[in-house]
Scaffold this motif. Structure first.
Motif, PDB file in Angstrom:
ATOM      1  N   PHE A  28       0.686  -1.195  -0.112  1.00 44.22           N
ATOM      2  CA  PHE A  28       0.051  -0.022   0.012  1.00 44.22           C
ATOM      3  C   PHE A  28       0.808   1.231  -0.057  1.00 44.22           C
ATOM      4  N   PHE A  29       0.315   2.155  -0.480  1.00 53.60           N
ATOM      5  CA  PHE A  29       0.815   3.681  -0.426  1.00 53.60           C
ATOM      6  C   PHE A  29       0.587   4.185   1.056  1.00 53.60           C
ATOM      7  N   ASP A  30       1.740   4.835   1.454  1.00 50.28           N
ATOM      8  CA  ASP A  30       1.578   5.375   2.976  1.00 50.28           C
ATOM      9  C   ASP A  30       2.337   6.642   3.024  1.00 50.28           C
ATOM     10  N   ASP A  31       2.202   7.512   4.180  1.00 53.66           N
ATOM     11  CA  ASP A  31       2.867   8.643   4.602  1.00 53.66           C
ATOM     12  C   ASP A  31       4.692   8.289   4.839  1.00 53.66           C
ATOM     13  N   GLU A  32       4.757   7.125   4.933  1.00 51.70           N
ATOM     14  CA  GLU A  32       6.190   6.713   5.130  1.00 51.70           C
ATOM     15  C   GLU A  32       6.293   5.283   4.982  1.00 51.70           C
ATOM     16  N   THR A  33       7.680   5.104   4.459  1.00 53.21           N
ATOM     17  CA  THR A  33       7.873   3.676   4.395  1.00 53.21           C
ATOM     18  C   THR A  33       7.768   2.708   5.591  1.00 53.21           C
ATOM     19  N   SER A  34       7.233   1.469   5.359  1.00 48.45           N
ATOM     20  CA  SER A  34       7.050   0.684   6.750  1.00 48.45           C
ATOM     21  C   SER A  34       7.031  -0.713   6.141  1.00 48.45           C
ATOM     22  N   ASN A  35       7.081  -1.616   7.258  1.00 54.27           N
ATOM     23  CA  ASN A  35       7.133  -3.075   7.053  1.00 54.27           C
ATOM     24  C   ASN A  35       6.991  -3.699   8.427  1.00 54.27           C
ATOM     25  N   TYR A  36       5.791  -4.395   8.285  1.00 54.90           N
ATOM     26  CA  TYR A  36       5.514  -5.148   9.463  1.00 54.90           C
ATOM     27  C   TYR A  36       4.562  -6.313   9.158  1.00 54.90           C
ATOM     28  N   PHE A  37       4.262  -7.190  10.176  1.00 57.01           N
ATOM     29  CA  PHE A  37       3.404  -8.143  10.153  1.00 57.01           C
ATOM     30  C   PHE A  37       2.068  -7.978  10.706  1.00 57.01           C
ATOM     31  N   TYR A  38       0.866  -8.364  10.201  1.00 51.92           N
ATOM     32  CA  TYR A  38      -0.382  -8.227  10.935  1.00 51.92           C
ATOM     33  C   TYR A  38      -1.512  -9.153  10.317  1.00 51.92           C
ATOM     34  N   GLU A  39      -1.731 -10.083  11.192  1.00 48.32           N
ATOM     35  CA  GLU A  39      -2.776 -11.260  11.001  1.00 48.32           C
ATOM     36  C   GLU A  39      -2.556 -11.916   9.802  1.00 48.32           C
ATOM     37  N   GLY A  40      -1.362 -12.426   9.711  1.00 43.39           N
ATOM     38  CA  GLY A  40      -1.106 -13.355   8.630  1.00 43.39           C
ATOM     39  C   GLY A  40      -0.416 -12.553   7.169  1.00 43.39           C
ATOM     40  N   LEU A  41      -0.634 -11.297   7.179  1.00 41.93           N
ATOM     41  CA  LEU A  41      -0.111 -10.519   6.023  1.00 41.93           C
ATOM     42  C   LEU A  41       1.226  -9.773   6.318  1.00 41.93           C
ATOM     43  N   ASN A  42       2.360  -9.818   5.337  1.00 42.31           N
ATOM     44  CA  ASN A  42       3.287  -9.239   5.356  1.00 42.31           C
ATOM     45  C   ASN A  42       3.162  -7.959   4.791  1.00 42.31           C
ATOM     46  N   CYS A  43       2.901  -6.855   5.624  1.00 43.05           N
ATOM     47  CA  CYS A  43       2.452  -5.298   5.108  1.00 43.05           C
ATOM     48  C   CYS A  43       3.540  -4.631   4.886  1.00 43.05           C
ATOM     49  N   ILE A  44       3.626  -4.015   3.451  1.00 45.10           N
ATOM     50  CA  ILE A  44       4.649  -3.433   3.124  1.00 45.10           C
ATOM     51  C   ILE A  44       4.205  -1.804   2.623  1.00 45.10           C
ATOM     52  N   GLY A  45       4.361  -0.741   3.266  1.00 44.79           N
ATOM     53  CA  GLY A  45       4.261   0.533   2.944  1.00 44.79           C
ATOM     54  C   GLY A  45       5.068   1.312   2.269  1.00 44.79           C
ATOM     55  N   ILE A  46       4.701   1.766   1.028  1.00 45.69           N
ATOM     56  CA  ILE A  46       5.429   2.507   0.215  1.00 45.69           C
ATOM     57  C   ILE A  46       5.264   3.842   0.221  1.00 45.69           C
ATOM     58  N   GLN A  47       6.356   4.726   0.680  1.00 47.54           N
ATOM     59  CA  GLN A  47       6.154   6.224   0.782  1.00 47.54           C
ATOM     60  C   GLN A  47       5.385   6.889  -0.620  1.00 47.54           C
ATOM     61  N   LYS A  48       4.536   7.644  -0.350  1.00 45.56           N
ATOM     62  CA  LYS A  48       4.030   8.426  -1.368  1.00 45.56           C
ATOM     63  C   LYS A  48       4.749   9.410  -1.856  1.00 45.56           C
ATOM     64  N   ASN A  49       5.422   9.360  -3.012  1.00 52.46           N
ATOM     65  CA  ASN A  49       6.435  10.284  -3.662  1.00 52.46           C
ATOM     66  C   ASN A  49       6.735  10.195  -5.166  1.00 52.46           C
ATOM     67  N   PHE A  50       7.332  10.881  -5.883  1.00 56.65           N
ATOM     68  CA  PHE A  50       7.198  10.664  -7.120  1.00 56.65           C
ATOM     69  C   PHE A  50       7.925   9.211  -7.790  1.00 56.65           C
TER      70      PHE A  50
END
Length: 341
Positions: A28-50
């Motif tokens: 998903f796109f987010d305000d900052e880069t992130s990476n965490y595990f939640y309820e069986g999902l590897n969640c990868i946040g991609i910072q919203k920039n160009f």
């Protein structure tokens, strides 16, 4: 997922439960880069920039290299549009052009082209309702569509009692909405003004107009309507269980109507706007009202005298995790089997 926008994220969450795979990713796109595990999902946040779409392709390429078979299930038109890999399943909540036209967005004609292109590059197009399909720019000749309704992850969560006290002398209405213009909070405020002694209204959710409506309610001195903001699932379930009735107002952009079935899960009567996909989901059209104060008031008082109690049965027969989950499992198995062809 940690922010619980309680919309697309919740749909993704329950969809992920029905796919038999050791590794599942939520990108998903987010305000900052992130990476965490939640309820069986590897969640990868991609910072919203160009550079976010280049980063998206890099992440998907790494996942594709790491695993033998990868299903790309997208809910985001722009992600699928800029992704080098084909989308295996694209879920349509509301058509991109439809939403942009309703809001008179200046790029609506560009969005029209993007939407049509995404459908041609997707192996399967999943609509959450017949209405969502009717409003999409989907070419029937593609013959790769499927309609599967939503369910709710609340069904699988443990109920924890919270100390909520509702007035026994009033009709206590509860709704969950994104606080924006199309949710018709203005009509709920008018309802509160006209029925101070008989109705209490509780509105859960956040959105761009939350502070605006909070200020308006304070200015009017209304004590029978409460803007709750974001509430967690435990508190949410308590409001559903203890309210007298669930209400859902919409002006446009309601491709399904999740609060309807969540109300039914707790065997509550639900009244809702006679618009969008709502008539398709609601148990009986007698619970629909037009978006004006007189129709709304009449329906509330009419429904309050209704002694029907088959709502939870309707939920478990039509929208339960078991009923909907089997359809998703068949869909994912179909895609997996195609890898072997």
């Amino acid at each position: 997922m940690l922010k619980h926008k309680r919309g697309v994220e919740n749909v993704i969450l329950f969809q992920s439960k029905f796919i038999e795979a050791d590794n599942k990713y939520f990108i998903f796109f987010d305000d900052e880069t992130s990476n965490y595990f939640y309820e069986g999902l590897n969640c990868i946040g991609i910072q919203k920039n160009f550079a976010r779409f280049f980063q998206l392709n890099k992440v998907v390429k790494e996942i594709n290299t790491r695993h033998n078979k990868v299903i790309v299930h997208s809910h985001n038109y722009l992600m699928s549009f800029f992704l080098f890999f084909k989308t295996d399943i694209f879920t349509v909540h509301d058509g991109l052009y439809y939403l942009s036209s309703e809001r008179n967005h200046k790029y609506k004609n560009l969005f029209k082209l993007i939407e049509m292109y995404v459908y041609t590059r997707s192996k399967k197009v999943h609509f959450i309702s017949k209405y969502a399909k009717s409003k999409a720019l989907y070419n029937q000749k593609l013959q790769k569509e499927i309609i599967i309704y939503n369910t709710t992850p609340l069904e699988s969560k443990d109920y924890v009692e919270k100390n909520l006290v509702f007035s026994k002398d009033k009709i206590n209405l509860f709704t969950v909405r994104s606080i924006e213009e199309r949710a018709r909070i203005d009509l709920l405020i008018e309802l509160a003004q006209r029925n101070k002694n008989t109705i209490n209204i509780y509105v859960a959710g956040k959105g761009p107009l939350l502070e605006y409506y909070e200020s308006k309610i304070e200015l009017l001195g209304l004590e029978n309507i409460s803007m709750l903001g974001y509430i967690d699932d435990k508190l949410l379930m308590n409001y559903y269980k203890k309210c007298d009735m669930v209400i859902l107002l919409a002006e446009f952009g309601e491709g399904f109507g999740l609060p309807i079935i969540e109300g039914y899960l707790y065997n509550k009567k639900v009244i809702a706007s006679n618009i969008c996909a709502i008539p398709e989901v609601i148990i009986n059209k007698k619970y629909l009202f037009e978006n004006n104060i007189h129709s709304l008031e009449n329906k509330i008082y009419e429904a309050s005298k209704d002694d029907s109690n088959q709502f939870s049965r309707y939920y478990f027969n039509t929208f339960s995790l078991n009923a909907i989950g089997s359809k998703y499992m068949n869909l994912y198995n179909e895609i997996f089997n195609n890898f072997n062809d």
